[in-house]
Design a protein around this motif. Structure first.
Motif, mmCIF file in Angstrom:
data_model
loop_
_atom_site.group_PDB
_atom_site.id
_atom_site.type_symbol
_atom_site.label_atom_id
_atom_site.label_comp_id
_atom_site.label_asym_id
_atom_site.label_seq_id
_atom_site.Cartn_x
_atom_site.Cartn_y
_atom_site.Cartn_z
ATOM 1 N N GLY A 95 37.576 52.862 42.024
ATOM 2 C CA GLY A 95 36.495 52.520 43.206
ATOM 3 C C GLY A 95 35.638 51.271 42.961
ATOM 4 N N ALA A 96 35.925 50.895 41.720
ATOM 5 C CA ALA A 96 35.049 49.757 41.150
ATOM 6 C C ALA A 96 35.867 48.409 41.810
ATOM 7 C CB ALA A 96 35.037 49.501 39.598
ATOM 8 N N GLU A 97 35.232 47.242 41.703
ATOM 9 C CA GLU A 97 35.619 45.990 42.456
ATOM 10 C C GLU A 97 36.148 44.873 41.199
ATOM 11 O OE1 GLU A 97 35.382 43.535 45.359
ATOM 12 O OE2 GLU A 97 35.932 45.668 46.150
ATOM 13 N N PRO A 98 37.299 44.536 41.296
ATOM 14 C CA PRO A 98 37.653 43.573 40.273
ATOM 15 C C PRO A 98 37.053 42.255 40.746
ATOM 16 C CG PRO A 98 39.621 44.141 41.693
ATOM 17 C CD PRO A 98 38.467 45.173 42.225
ATOM 18 N N VAL A 99 36.550 41.437 39.674
ATOM 19 C CA VAL A 99 36.041 40.342 39.790
ATOM 20 C C VAL A 99 37.093 39.227 38.894
ATOM 21 C CG1 VAL A 99 34.430 38.440 39.329
ATOM 22 C CG2 VAL A 99 33.690 40.690 40.246
ATOM 23 N N PHE A 100 37.689 38.152 39.375
ATOM 24 C CA PHE A 100 38.945 37.489 38.609
ATOM 25 C C PHE A 100 38.167 36.225 38.168
ATOM 26 C CE2 PHE A 100 41.052 39.657 42.299
ATOM 27 C CZ PHE A 100 41.409 40.758 41.461
ATOM 28 N N VAL A 101 38.730 36.140 36.821
ATOM 29 C CA VAL A 101 38.465 34.849 35.942
ATOM 30 C C VAL A 101 39.675 34.097 35.520
ATOM 31 C CG1 VAL A 101 37.068 34.037 33.829
ATOM 32 C CG2 VAL A 101 36.372 36.273 35.102
ATOM 33 N N ASP A 102 39.508 32.839 35.693
ATOM 34 C CA ASP A 102 40.675 31.877 35.398
ATOM 35 C C ASP A 102 40.641 31.648 33.896
ATOM 36 O OD1 ASP A 102 42.610 30.026 36.012
ATOM 37 O OD2 ASP A 102 41.329 29.202 37.676
ATOM 38 N N SER A 103 41.968 30.949 33.713
ATOM 39 C CA SER A 103 42.808 31.038 32.438
ATOM 40 C C SER A 103 42.516 29.892 31.443
ATOM 41 C CB SER A 103 44.342 30.873 32.545
ATOM 42 O OG SER A 103 44.813 31.830 33.569
ATOM 43 N N ASP A 104 42.476 30.055 30.083
ATOM 44 C CA ASP A 104 42.831 28.899 29.289
ATOM 45 C C ASP A 104 44.122 28.219 29.752
ATOM 46 O OD1 ASP A 104 43.486 27.302 27.018
ATOM 47 O OD2 ASP A 104 42.255 28.339 25.556
ATOM 48 N N PRO A 105 44.006 26.712 29.835
ATOM 49 C CA PRO A 105 45.464 26.174 30.395
ATOM 50 C C PRO A 105 46.400 25.913 29.337
ATOM 51 C CG PRO A 105 43.628 24.499 30.318
ATOM 52 C CD PRO A 105 42.777 25.711 30.159
ATOM 53 N N TRP A 322 53.035 34.998 36.266
ATOM 54 C CA TRP A 322 52.337 36.080 37.352
ATOM 55 C C TRP A 322 51.511 35.212 38.365
ATOM 56 C CZ3 TRP A 322 54.610 40.177 36.118
ATOM 57 C CH2 TRP A 322 54.645 40.751 34.983
ATOM 58 N N LYS A 323 51.875 35.407 39.481
ATOM 59 C CA LYS A 323 51.017 34.549 40.672
ATOM 60 C C LYS A 323 49.551 35.181 40.390
ATOM 61 C CE LYS A 323 50.421 33.800 45.423
ATOM 62 N NZ LYS A 323 51.047 33.987 46.833
ATOM 63 N N PRO A 324 48.564 34.310 40.282
ATOM 64 C CA PRO A 324 47.173 34.686 39.955
ATOM 65 C C PRO A 324 46.786 35.604 40.782
ATOM 66 C CG PRO A 324 47.401 32.401 39.471
ATOM 67 C CD PRO A 324 48.804 32.796 40.286
ATOM 68 N N MET A 325 45.893 36.688 40.488
ATOM 69 C CA MET A 325 45.342 37.724 41.574
ATOM 70 C C MET A 325 44.508 37.098 42.533
ATOM 71 S SD MET A 325 46.556 40.331 40.610
ATOM 72 C CE MET A 325 48.027 39.853 39.845
ATOM 73 N N HIS A 326 43.787 36.036 42.300
ATOM 74 C CA HIS A 326 42.791 35.376 43.213
ATOM 75 C C HIS A 326 43.613 34.838 44.416
ATOM 76 C CE1 HIS A 326 43.238 31.863 40.828
ATOM 77 N NE2 HIS A 326 42.938 31.151 42.144
ATOM 78 N N PRO A 329 47.391 38.056 48.425
ATOM 79 C CA PRO A 329 46.776 38.387 49.772
ATOM 80 C C PRO A 329 45.915 39.749 49.522
ATOM 81 C CG PRO A 329 49.217 38.070 49.974
ATOM 82 C CD PRO A 329 48.678 37.622 48.423
ATOM 83 N N VAL A 330 46.478 40.595 48.775
ATOM 84 C CA VAL A 330 45.569 41.799 48.853
ATOM 85 C C VAL A 330 44.091 41.690 48.259
ATOM 86 C CG1 VAL A 330 46.532 42.721 46.440
ATOM 87 C CG2 VAL A 330 45.854 44.573 48.297
ATOM 88 N N HIS A 331 44.000 40.795 47.426
ATOM 89 C CA HIS A 331 42.521 40.298 46.702
ATOM 90 C C HIS A 331 41.823 39.102 47.366
ATOM 91 C CE1 HIS A 331 43.559 43.571 43.906
ATOM 92 N NE2 HIS A 331 44.508 42.804 43.355
ATOM 93 N N ARG A 332 42.399 38.812 48.565
ATOM 94 C CA ARG A 332 41.964 37.618 49.186
ATOM 95 C C ARG A 332 40.138 37.489 49.356
ATOM 96 N NH1 ARG A 332 45.046 36.156 53.548
ATOM 97 N NH2 ARG A 332 46.783 35.338 52.219
#
Ligand SMILES: Cc1ncc(COP(=O)(O)O)c(C=O)c1O
Length: 385
Positions: A95-105, A322-326, A329-332
């Motif tokens: 029930g919590a909300e994920p917040v996405f954070v980017d990668s170290d390249p 992996w296609k990034p979560m952000h 479509p489901v997390h747009r």
């Protein structure tokens, strides 16, 4: 040409056969039994944590870990954007909300500076952060050196998604031991497999005891079926734990073989301009990694589609990262902190077959296939002996 080459095929021997048969003949065919207890003890010892709970999947382990650190409606959990869907799904289950954070390249793992910045921004805005999740991507521990102390200062629990990380270390510390709790996966393509399974590991025995309760339908201690909480059916079977014990005893040999495979790819492919092995370039040291998957970045003139397509046509399984979560479509609609690094990796790198059962000839077949796919775009191509 021999048969299909898989990305990460289970590597099983007579030892696995013997232990599974032993478990079957012992009569312990239920989802509990001595093999489950032994598997939990051996994994906890290997990682150096106080305890472990064998479960039906890594996703189940993440779900229980998140519930136990208090994730739920009205709260947020920070999750790396470059990960498998299960990391974010487990947050949503609570029930919590994920917040996405980017990668170290350089290695695709979460960018520690950006992660801490995101935590502080969300806090300033009044969000209630239940936890931060790191992912030990492709068998390489996230860089916990700054993340651990920063989260401790802010009293935010860390849940480590070590689904891909068993056997990896960072600065001598084992994957699975960095957070309040960690999830391991033993699904069919992982470094060790129980065909399907996972484990929750932690130093917090109360957390594990509560997770154990939830994993067995949250049945209270009463003569009849009494429930004061919603539970789950998440335990691992004794038969599958036997498979896990045999696999665990071979873990170091399997890591060593995966490293040899990476070395072979590196020697043959990084001579091509623009090709780099993820987590090896830019002075990174990958000796603590478990080398679960070897991923290579490609020259700008080509794309993962082209290389993956060419290899698949040769009956070689290769995959996009992996296609990034952000971008999913489901997390747009969800919040994210993005630099573009994970998207660039997604658009420029491929995962190559890395299973410990691959022969040198198999690896050479993959190398030839990659070089062939680059022939039209990189000239002149170095030759592969
Ligand atoms: C990063 C990551 N998290 C979570 C999982 C989920 O594990 P499982 O398939 O055992 O549920 C996996 C693997 O599938 C994974 O790679």
């Amino acid at each position: 040409m021999s048969g299909r080459i898989h990305l990460s095929k289970p590597d099983v021997t007579e030892l696995e056969e013997r232990l599974v048969l032993e478990a079957l003949r012992s009569g312990w065919v239920a989802p509990l039994g001595p093999m489950v207890d032994r598997f939990e003890t051996e994994v906890a010892e290997r990682i150096g944590v106080a305890g472990a709970l064998a479960l039906s999947s890594g996703t189940a382990a993440l779900h229980l870990a998140l519930l136990d650190v208090g994730a739920g409606p009205g709260k947020v959990v920070l999750v790396p954007s470059m990960t498998f869907a299960a990391s974010a799904n487990a947050v949503v289950y609570t029930g919590a909300e994920p917040v996405f954070v980017d990668s170290d390249p350089r290695d695709g793992n979460v960018d520690p500076g950006l992660l801490i910045e995101a935590v502080d921004t969300l806090r300033r805005e009044g969000h209630d952060i239940a936890a931060v999740m790191t992912v030990d991507l492709f068998g390489r521990c996230a860089d916990h050196s700054d993340i651990g102390p920063a989260l401790q200062d802010r009293e935010i629990p860390l849940v480590e998604d070590a689904a891909e990380g068993l056997g990896a270390t960072r600065d001598g510390q084992a994957a699975g031991s960095f957070g309040r709790a960690a999830a391991l996966s033993f699904n069919g393509n992982k470094i060790i497999t129980t065909s399907g399974g996972g484990m929750l590991v932690s130093d917090d025995l109360d957390l594990l005891a509560h997770a154990r309760h939830l994993s067995t339908q949250a049945r209270d201690n009463a003569p009849w079926y009494e429930h004061t909480e919603i539970g789950y059916n998440y335990r691992l079977s004794n038969l599958l734990a036997a498979l896990g014990i045999a696999q665990l005893s071979r873990l170091d040999a399997m890591i060593m073989r995966r490293r040899q495979i990476r070395d072979r790819y590196a020697a043959a492919l990084t001579t091509v301009p623009g090709v780099e092995v993820l987590a090896r370039a830019d002075g990174l040291d990958d000796r603590g990694d478990n080398h679960w998957l070897t991923c290579v970045t490609l020259p700008e003139a080509t794309s993962p589609d082209r290389v993956v397509g060419h290899l698949n046509a040769l009956d070689i399984e290769a995959r996009h990262l992996w296609k990034p979560m952000h971008l999913q479509p489901v997390h747009r609609s969800r919040r994210s902190f993005i630099t573009g690094a994970s998207e660039r990796l997604f658009r420029s790198a491929v995962a190559l077959p890395s299973g410990s059962g691959l022969s040198d000839d198999d690896v050479d077949r993959v190398i030839d296939g990659v070089l062939e796919s680059l022939r039209a775009v990189v000239a002149p191509l170095p030759s592969h002996a």
